[in-house]
Design an enzyme around this catalytic site. Structure first.
Site, PDB file in Angstrom:
ATOM      1  N   HIS A 132     -17.534 -25.465   2.033  1.00 11.21           N
ATOM      2  CA  HIS A 132     -18.097 -26.763   2.412  1.00 11.21           C
ATOM      3  C   HIS A 132     -19.518 -26.943   1.898  1.00 11.21           C
ATOM      4  CE1 HIS A 132     -14.999 -27.781   5.751  1.00 11.21           C
ATOM      5  NE2 HIS A 132     -14.517 -27.870   4.530  1.00 11.21           N
TER       6      HIS A 132
ATOM      7  N   CYS B 126      -6.681 -34.548  -1.183  1.00 13.66           N
ATOM      8  CA  CYS B 126      -8.076 -34.720  -0.764  1.00 13.66           C
ATOM      9  C   CYS B 126      -8.901 -33.439  -0.872  1.00 13.66           C
ATOM     10  CB  CYS B 126      -8.154 -35.285   0.640  1.00 13.66           C
ATOM     11  SG  CYS B 126      -7.363 -34.253   1.850  1.00 13.66           S
TER      12      CYS B 126
HETATM   13  C1  PEP Z   1      -8.768 -28.940   2.076  1.00 11.04           C
HETATM   14  O1  PEP Z   1      -8.509 -27.926   2.728  1.00 11.04           O
HETATM   15  O2  PEP Z   1      -8.396 -29.117   0.896  1.00 11.04           O
HETATM   16  C2  PEP Z   1      -9.556 -30.045   2.660  1.00 11.04           C
HETATM   17  C3  PEP Z   1      -9.595 -31.219   2.094  1.00 11.04           C
HETATM   18  O3  PEP Z   1     -10.253 -29.830   3.776  1.00 11.04           O
HETATM   19  P1  PEP Z   1     -11.456 -28.802   3.998  1.00 11.04           P
HETATM   20  O4  PEP Z   1     -12.087 -28.536   2.657  1.00 11.04           O
HETATM   21  O5  PEP Z   1     -12.393 -29.505   4.935  1.00 11.04           O
HETATM   22  O6  PEP Z   1     -10.806 -27.624   4.599  1.00 11.04           O
END
Ligand code: PEP
Ligand code: MG
Length: 571
Positions: A180, A486
């Site tokens: 993140h 996403c």
């Molecule tokens: C993912 O896991 O691809 C996602 C979009 O969510 P995060 O990066 O917040 O886990």
């Protein structure tokens, strides 16, 4: 090997940050973090020592004030030795070790200690508090603008804070492309390199961090500085000039919906100007402050209304808290295998108050009916069924302006192998899928997405990943529901044609990726993308698929992928 995770070149003096935010709770450390923790302790101790030195010298030698602080200096040494032992033997954080050693010493001496001993106890408490204070203060490092921030690992909240100081770049030892913090750095336009060797860097050294290739140059010469300050930028294609309307179609006229991953109306407005249509992923955990205190129902309602008003009919997908217990103070202790533990929807279901508060806030904010709920870490149909029960119970007990609330659509994050294998069953019970490629790769390949030591195994192009995406798209098509990709894959120009070729028609990405992705989509045909995907699906290894993609992109779309652009698909 260092990895580029956020594009750009940063040149500036090195400023070190402590490796972690300082918690006031017990934290167990992995073996390789013990040395780091001892380093933190010594940092606090040295600052504490020089403070005591100054106090002792302010008073004239031999007087009583001076002798108090001289005594403190003596206590410091023996106390620190015990704290060091405790950190090593129990593998715990420095603050907790200080607290434990202090309490044990005081207990041993007993509460009815003689007067002179009570004085000593007070001195000991003073010394311990002094070190803990210094550890806390070490979090507030003074960062001049234009610094290259060096740290072992950085948390997302720290990236946000540091962004205010306009840093030249971030360089860390730990972290991956889909961490993140890396996602945030890309969003904020801060060049970032992870997996870097930090041992040779000293505070104040001039550093060049190349967020395209991952190269780190320590104390560069004049020629390197001149090259990176001027020529290096010229070699990187920069696609600006946004497309006119918020409609993205391929050369052969197939619409691809571009959404943004965003958490505020301001971020949405910027993304909208770049061509976004709605919010494909609202990571609600971004509302939780660094202290871990959960936002109240009213605070959440306000945040959800803010984004719902901004997106209008284009809609927003609010994901329930995707967090582990470590984020929230007081729920449970840190787990051994956090990414396989009581986190995400599991935690929400285990803490009814947490989930119900969030659901009520969503219902209250959904007066336009443009909010959808996304359930993270779905392992099968049961989490969806349980979520629906909570949703309907909350809706039954809530009237908005005297009317029953509008029920949001429900989407499942598809990111766990068992959800892929049961995608058909899940698809029949949800309104849409969100393909979370970041975790999909992590869980499918059993490789920690935040651990740079296994970055080599984090293979977005692993045949298993491509086959999984194909299965998810097929299940969604049968049930006639959309799939929004996403994860970070969705915003990377290198992967966009492949995803489209695999049948994805909705991509949700960070605001900064939108202009490039739209231009790219406008320059390719579905037919070409599908041919590329068919060929990729025949690849036996990630390396094979990677080189076939590079070759095909270069041959088929030399204008869209100029030389050098394919060097760093991950950034
Ligand atoms: C993912 O896991 O691809 C996602 C979009 O969510 P995060 O990066 O917040 O886990
Ligand atoms: Mg995820």
């Amino acid at each position: 090997m260092a990895i580029a995770v956020s594009r750009g070149i940063g040149v500036g003096p090195a400023v070190f940050l402590p490796a972690f935010d300082i918690p006031s709770e017990r934290r167990e450390l992995a073996t390789d973090l013990v040395a780091n923790e001892l380093g933190r302790l010594h940092y606090g101790v040295e600052r504490s020592r020089s403070h005591l030195d100054k106090l002792a010298h302010k008073a004239s030698a031999g007087d009583s004030i001076s002798s108090i602080f001289d005594a403190h200096l003596l206590i410091l040494d023996s106390f620190v030795a015990k704290v060091e032992d405790r950190i090593q033997s129990s593998r715990i954080n420095a603050e907790w070790a200080i607290d434990e050693v202090l309490k044990e010493t005081l207990e041993r001496q007993g509460s009815h200690a003689a007067e002179h001993l009570r004085e000593k106890q007070l001195d000991l408490k003073d010394v311990a508090a002094g070190i803990a204070d210094e550890l806390r203060n070490s979090d507030r490092v003074n960062i001049p603008p234009g610094s290259v921030i060096i740290t072992r690992e950085i948390r997302p909240s720290a990236v946000m804070e540091i962004a205010r100081t306009a840093p030249a770049a971030l360089v860390t030892r730990r972290g991956g492309w889909t961490s993140h913090s890396s996602i945030l750095a890309r969003e904020l336009g801060i060049p970032m390199v992870t997996g870097a060797e930090l041992g040779a860097i000293r505070p104040g050294d001039t550093i060049i961090a190349d967020g395209y290739t991952g190269e780190i140059i320590i104390r560069p010469g004049g020629a390197a500085l001149a090259y990176f300050r001027t020529d290096r930028h010229a070699k990187v294609p920069f696609i600006s000039d946004p497309l006119p309307q918020n409609e993205t179609t391929t050369l052969d006229g197939i619409a691809v919906t571009i959404r943004v991953n965003a958490e505020s109306s301001r971020a949405y407005q910027t993304a909208y100007r770049a061509g976004a249509v709605g919010v494909g992923l609202f990571r609600s955990e971004s509302l939780i402050p660094k202290s871990g205190k959960l936002p109240t129902e009213d605070q959440q309602t306000a945040a959800y209304l803010d984004i719902a008003d901004a997106v209008g009919d284009a809609g927003v997908n609010i994901r329930t808290f995707d967090i582990g217990p470590d984020i929230i103070n007081g729920i449970t202790s840190v787990e051994r295998n956090p990414s396989l533990g009581l986190r995400s929807i599991r935690l929400s279901l285990a803490e009814p108050e947490l989930l119900e508060t969030q659901i009520r806030a969503v219902l209250r904010a959904n007066d336009q009916g443009n909010i959808s709920i996304v359930v993270p870490m779905v392992s099968g149909l049961s989490e969806i069924t349980r979520l629906r029960e909570v949703l309907h119970a909350a809706a039954d007990s809530l009237a908005i302006n005297g009317k029953p609330p509008k029920i949001p659509r429900i989407g499942a994050m598809i990111e766990i192998p068992s959800a892929i294998l049961t995608a058909r069953e899940i698809a029949r019970e949800v309104d849409f899928f969100c393909l979370g490629t970041n975790d999909l790769v992590q869980y499918l390949l059993a490789v920690d997405r935040d651990n740079e030591r296994v970055a080599e195994w984090y293979q977005t192009l692993h045949p298993a990943v491509l086959r999984a995406i194909r299965e998810v798209v097929a299940a969604a098509r049968e049930a006639v529901i959309p799939v929004t990709a996403c994860g970070e894959m969705a915003g990377s120009p290198f992967y966009v044609p492949l995803l489209i070729g695999l049948g994805i028609r909705e991509l949700s990405m960070s605001g900064n990726s939108i202009a490039t992705a739209r231009r790219l989509i406008a320059g390719i045909t579905i037919v070409d993308a599908e041919l590329i995907a068919i060929e990729a699906l025949t690849g036996k290894t990630a390396a094979e698929i990677d080189s076939s993609l590079r070759r095909t992109y270069g041959e088929r779309w030399p204008d869209l992928f100029p030389e050098g652009f394919l060097d760093s698909p991950h950034s």
